[in-house]
Design an enzyme around this catalytic site. Structure first.
Site, short mmCIF file in Angstrom:
data_model
loop_
_atom_site.label_atom_id
_atom_site.label_comp_id
_atom_site.label_asym_id
_atom_site.label_seq_id
_atom_site.Cartn_x
_atom_site.Cartn_y
_atom_site.Cartn_z
N LYS A 12 0.84 -1.20 0.00
CA LYS A 12 0.00 0.00 0.00
C LYS A 12 0.88 1.26 0.00
CE LYS A 12 -3.93 -2.20 2.32
NZ LYS A 12 -4.79 -2.17 3.52
N TYR A 52 -12.22 -2.31 -3.52
CA TYR A 52 -12.80 -2.41 -2.16
C TYR A 52 -14.33 -2.36 -2.18
CZ TYR A 52 -8.27 -2.16 0.25
OH TYR A 52 -7.01 -2.44 0.75
N ASN A 115 -1.85 -0.11 7.39
CA ASN A 115 -1.33 -1.46 7.64
C ASN A 115 -0.47 -2.02 6.50
OD1 ASN A 115 -3.42 -1.95 5.92
ND2 ASN A 115 -4.54 -3.36 7.27
N HIS A 118 -1.71 -5.50 1.43
CA HIS A 118 -2.99 -6.16 1.17
C HIS A 118 -2.73 -7.56 0.64
CE1 HIS A 118 -6.98 -6.98 -0.55
NE2 HIS A 118 -6.31 -7.47 -1.58
N GLU A 129 -9.45 -9.92 -8.05
CA GLU A 129 -8.45 -8.85 -7.86
C GLU A 129 -7.35 -8.94 -8.93
OE1 GLU A 129 -7.31 -9.34 -3.74
OE2 GLU A 129 -9.24 -8.57 -3.03
P1 ADP Z 1 -7.86 -6.94 5.03
O1 ADP Z 1 -7.10 -5.84 4.32
O2 ADP Z 1 -7.03 -7.58 6.11
O3 ADP Z 1 -8.46 -7.94 4.07
P2 ADP Z 1 -10.52 -5.71 5.32
O4 ADP Z 1 -10.87 -6.23 3.97
O5 ADP Z 1 -11.47 -5.93 6.45
O6 ADP Z 1 -9.09 -6.27 5.81
O7 ADP Z 1 -10.26 -4.14 5.24
C1 ADP Z 1 -9.60 -3.58 4.14
C2 ADP Z 1 -8.69 -2.48 4.62
O8 ADP Z 1 -9.50 -1.44 5.17
C3 ADP Z 1 -7.75 -2.86 5.76
O9 ADP Z 1 -6.59 -3.52 5.31
C4 ADP Z 1 -7.45 -1.51 6.35
O10 ADP Z 1 -6.50 -0.79 5.53
C5 ADP Z 1 -8.79 -0.81 6.22
N1 ADP Z 1 -9.58 -0.93 7.45
C6 ADP Z 1 -10.24 -2.01 7.90
N2 ADP Z 1 -10.85 -1.76 9.07
C7 ADP Z 1 -10.57 -0.46 9.37
C8 ADP Z 1 -10.93 0.41 10.44
N3 ADP Z 1 -11.67 0.00 11.45
N4 ADP Z 1 -10.44 1.68 10.39
C9 ADP Z 1 -9.68 2.11 9.38
N5 ADP Z 1 -9.33 1.34 8.32
C10 ADP Z 1 -9.75 0.07 8.32
#
Ligand code: ADP
Length: 151
Positions: A12, A52, A115, A118, A129
């Site tokens: 990211k 997303y 984080n 992805h 994707e």
């Molecule tokens: P992942 O990326 O682990 O598959 P998700 O699909 O649930 O997780 O969420 C996509 C992305 O959205 C996360 O990697 C993170 O960057 C962001 N995200 C998820 N939950 C939150 C939150 N509570 N607050 C801010 N950003 C979030």
């Protein structure tokens, strides 16, 4: 090789800015996965909203799209045994505070909204994707190390 999969892994914008591209690639390479596509791309809002789409409606969705559009990402496809599930394990939990040390997020991140990486969460989402980020297709080549990584 049974259960040979492809997964979509992305560094990211924060991971790119923090100089973690090489580190993340190195972990997948060293684990034994095969790189079959990679590019640096500054994605549009429209493209990220497609990526997303499942999260549309979540309170963090607008902030997520803004974060993901704030700079280039490194889009990659990695191939190998159980690549989707193993890729997720290597990334760590979505919230880095819950990610085990030794995982990418557990070693390099603190906040769920930053984080750094992805990874596809299921085989069918990986396929979607990969098609979204690599409509041009993947790179076909033989990897001579395969016999040393897989039975
Ligand atoms: P992942 O990326 O682990 O598959 P998700 O699909 O649930 O997780 O969420 C996509 C992305 O959205 C996360 O990697 C993170 O960057 C962001 N995200 C998820 N939950 C939150 C939150 N509570 N607050 C801010 N950003 C979030």
């Amino acid at each position: 090789m049974s259960n040979k999969e492809q997964t979509y892994i992305m560094v990211k914008p924060d991971g790119v800015q923090r100089g973690l591209v090489g580190e993340i690639i190195a972990r997948f390479e060293k684990r034994g996965f095969k790189l079959v596509a990679m590019k640096l791309v500054h994605a549009t809002t429209e493209h990220l909203e497609k990526h997303y789409a499942d999260l549309k409606g979540k309170p963090f969705f607008p902030g997520l799209i803004k974060y993901m559009a704030s700079g280039p990402v490194v889009a990659m496809v990695w191939e190998g045994l159980d690549a989707v599930k193993t890729g997720r394990v290597m990334l760590g939990a979505t919230n880095p505070l819950a990610s085990a040390p030794g995982t990418i997020r557990g070693d390099y991140a603190l906040a769920v909204g930053r984080n750094i990486c992805h990874g596809s969460d299921a085989v069918d989402s990986a396929q979607k994707e990969i098609a979204l980020w690599f409509p041009e297709g993947l790179v076909q080549y033989s990897n001579t190390l395969e016999g040393w990584v897989f039975e």
